[in-house]
Design a protein around this motif. Structure first.
Motif, mmCIF file in Angstrom:
data_model
loop_
_atom_site.group_PDB
_atom_site.id
_atom_site.type_symbol
_atom_site.label_atom_id
_atom_site.label_comp_id
_atom_site.label_asym_id
_atom_site.label_seq_id
_atom_site.Cartn_x
_atom_site.Cartn_y
_atom_site.Cartn_z
ATOM 1 N N ALA A 90 0.844 -1.197 0.000
ATOM 2 C CA ALA A 90 0.000 0.000 0.000
ATOM 3 C C ALA A 90 0.877 1.245 0.000
ATOM 4 C CB ALA A 90 -0.920 -0.002 1.212
ATOM 5 N N GLN A 91 1.903 1.255 0.834
ATOM 6 C CA GLN A 91 2.809 2.398 0.889
ATOM 7 C C GLN A 91 3.582 2.545 -0.420
ATOM 8 O OE1 GLN A 91 5.696 2.271 4.028
ATOM 9 N NE2 GLN A 91 6.510 4.288 3.539
ATOM 10 N N LEU A 92 4.036 1.437 -0.985
ATOM 11 C CA LEU A 92 4.789 1.499 -2.237
ATOM 12 C C LEU A 92 3.927 2.053 -3.372
ATOM 13 C CD1 LEU A 92 6.764 -1.867 -2.128
ATOM 14 C CD2 LEU A 92 7.638 0.431 -1.737
ATOM 15 N N HIS A 93 2.681 1.618 -3.468
ATOM 16 C CA HIS A 93 1.800 2.130 -4.512
ATOM 17 C C HIS A 93 1.453 3.593 -4.263
ATOM 18 C CE1 HIS A 93 1.092 -1.357 -6.972
ATOM 19 N NE2 HIS A 93 0.832 -2.093 -5.914
ATOM 20 N N ASN A 94 1.231 3.962 -3.010
ATOM 21 C CA ASN A 94 0.837 5.326 -2.680
ATOM 22 C C ASN A 94 1.965 6.321 -2.957
ATOM 23 O OD1 ASN A 94 -1.257 7.042 -1.629
ATOM 24 N ND2 ASN A 94 -0.010 7.298 0.184
ATOM 25 N N GLU A 95 3.204 5.919 -2.698
ATOM 26 C CA GLU A 95 4.344 6.824 -2.859
ATOM 27 C C GLU A 95 5.132 6.565 -4.137
ATOM 28 O OE1 GLU A 95 6.640 6.449 0.703
ATOM 29 O OE2 GLU A 95 4.958 7.039 1.982
ATOM 30 N N GLY A 96 4.936 5.415 -4.758
ATOM 31 C CA GLY A 96 5.720 5.054 -5.931
ATOM 32 C C GLY A 96 7.059 4.485 -5.495
ATOM 33 N N ALA A 97 7.659 3.651 -6.319
ATOM 34 C CA ALA A 97 8.945 3.042 -5.962
ATOM 35 C C ALA A 97 9.725 2.721 -7.224
ATOM 36 C CB ALA A 97 8.725 1.764 -5.156
ATOM 37 N N GLN A 98 11.023 2.863 -7.106
ATOM 38 C CA GLN A 98 11.902 2.498 -8.206
ATOM 39 C C GLN A 98 13.224 2.054 -7.606
ATOM 40 O OE1 GLN A 98 11.839 5.208 -11.376
ATOM 41 N NE2 GLN A 98 13.381 4.150 -12.569
ATOM 42 N N GLY A 99 13.779 0.977 -8.144
ATOM 43 C CA GLY A 99 15.050 0.468 -7.651
ATOM 44 C C GLY A 99 15.090 -1.040 -7.702
ATOM 45 N N VAL A 100 16.058 -1.603 -6.994
ATOM 46 C CA VAL A 100 16.251 -3.048 -6.967
ATOM 47 C C VAL A 100 15.591 -3.600 -5.712
ATOM 48 C CG1 VAL A 100 17.956 -4.897 -6.896
ATOM 49 C CG2 VAL A 100 18.385 -2.850 -8.253
ATOM 50 N N ALA A 101 14.812 -4.655 -5.885
ATOM 51 C CA ALA A 101 14.131 -5.295 -4.767
ATOM 52 C C ALA A 101 14.556 -6.752 -4.700
ATOM 53 C CB ALA A 101 12.628 -5.209 -4.947
ATOM 54 N N THR A 102 14.637 -7.274 -3.493
ATOM 55 C CA THR A 102 14.965 -8.679 -3.291
ATOM 56 C C THR A 102 13.675 -9.471 -3.143
ATOM 57 O OG1 THR A 102 17.017 -8.096 -2.191
ATOM 58 C CG2 THR A 102 16.189 -10.318 -1.823
ATOM 59 N N HIS A 123 14.582 -5.628 -10.738
ATOM 60 C CA HIS A 123 14.383 -4.190 -10.832
ATOM 61 C C HIS A 123 12.888 -3.905 -10.728
ATOM 62 C CE1 HIS A 123 15.170 -0.055 -11.830
ATOM 63 N NE2 HIS A 123 14.200 -0.114 -12.733
ATOM 64 N N ALA A 124 12.526 -3.029 -9.819
ATOM 65 C CA ALA A 124 11.116 -2.707 -9.611
ATOM 66 C C ALA A 124 10.842 -1.266 -10.017
ATOM 67 C CB ALA A 124 10.752 -2.907 -8.147
ATOM 68 N N HIS A 125 9.742 -1.073 -10.707
ATOM 69 C CA HIS A 125 9.281 0.273 -11.034
ATOM 70 C C HIS A 125 7.776 0.307 -10.828
ATOM 71 C CE1 HIS A 125 8.715 4.127 -12.918
ATOM 72 N NE2 HIS A 125 7.800 3.585 -13.716
ATOM 73 N N LEU A 126 7.362 0.936 -9.734
ATOM 74 C CA LEU A 126 5.948 1.112 -9.463
ATOM 75 C C LEU A 126 5.639 2.600 -9.590
ATOM 76 C CD1 LEU A 126 5.347 -1.092 -6.293
ATOM 77 C CD2 LEU A 126 4.447 -1.462 -8.560
ATOM 78 N N PRO A 127 4.847 2.989 -10.576
ATOM 79 C CA PRO A 127 4.496 4.405 -10.672
ATOM 80 C C PRO A 127 3.621 4.800 -9.490
ATOM 81 C CG PRO A 127 3.254 3.124 -12.264
ATOM 82 C CD PRO A 127 4.234 2.191 -11.622
ATOM 83 N N GLN A 128 3.707 6.050 -9.111
ATOM 84 C CA GLN A 128 2.917 6.515 -7.980
ATOM 85 C C GLN A 128 1.449 6.575 -8.372
ATOM 86 O OE1 GLN A 128 3.693 10.484 -6.575
ATOM 87 N NE2 GLN A 128 2.804 10.043 -4.586
#
Length: 161
Positions: A90-102, A123-128
């Protein structure tokens, strides 16, 4: 003249009522797929997917609750148990995220049995796609303030009738 019994009842229920107003605001943003009049970014690969954005099983949308309601603080957020441990999404979608995730080790179940997938990085890219205000970084939106003021006004009118 003020009815003291009604006054106490209204004042006792005011924080949780404001929390419910905030919760309805979040649910309306999910339904309209927008925040403060700005539409969410569409999917990259739409294909045959006709589901609303951020709704796969509906668990994330349904996981929002009034977490705390007192005269000092009113908190609305995602409940980790209701979202099956994916409340951090929920926080990742609300704020957006970009980078490497494990990605942790997990078991993929299919028609031909189970396959264990080892831990790996991706590599993760979640638009806000914001659906609620980000605490500490922005004030409450004017339409949410208006809804809260309307609720408080209606509740106080019950006392002064």
């Amino acid at each position: 003249m003020i009815n003291e019994r009604k006054f106490r009842k209204v004042m006792r229920g005011m924080p949780s009522g404001v929390g419910r107003v905030m919760l309805r605001y979040v649910q309306r943003n999910f339904a309209s797929e927008s925040y403060r009049g700005s539409a969410w970014q569409p999917r990259r690969n739409q294909g045959n997917n006709r589901k609303p954005l951020l709704v796969d099983t509906g668990k994330l949308k349904a996981s929002f609750k009034v977490r705390e309601a007192s005269w000092r603080v009113i908190r609305v957020g995602s409940d980790r148990q209701a979202a099956s441990g994916n409340a951090h999404l929920a926080q990742l979608h609300n704020e957006g995220a970009q980078g490497v995730a494990t990605v942790r080790t997990y078991t993929r179940r299919g028609r031909n049995g189970s396959v264990r997938v080892r831990s790996h990085r991706r590599h993760a890219h979640l638009p806000q796609r914001q659906f609620m205000p980000i605490p500490g970084t922005e004030p409450l939106p004017p339409e949410l303030w208006a809804a809260i003021e309307n609720f408080v006004s209606v509740e106080l009118d019950k006392v002064f009738k």
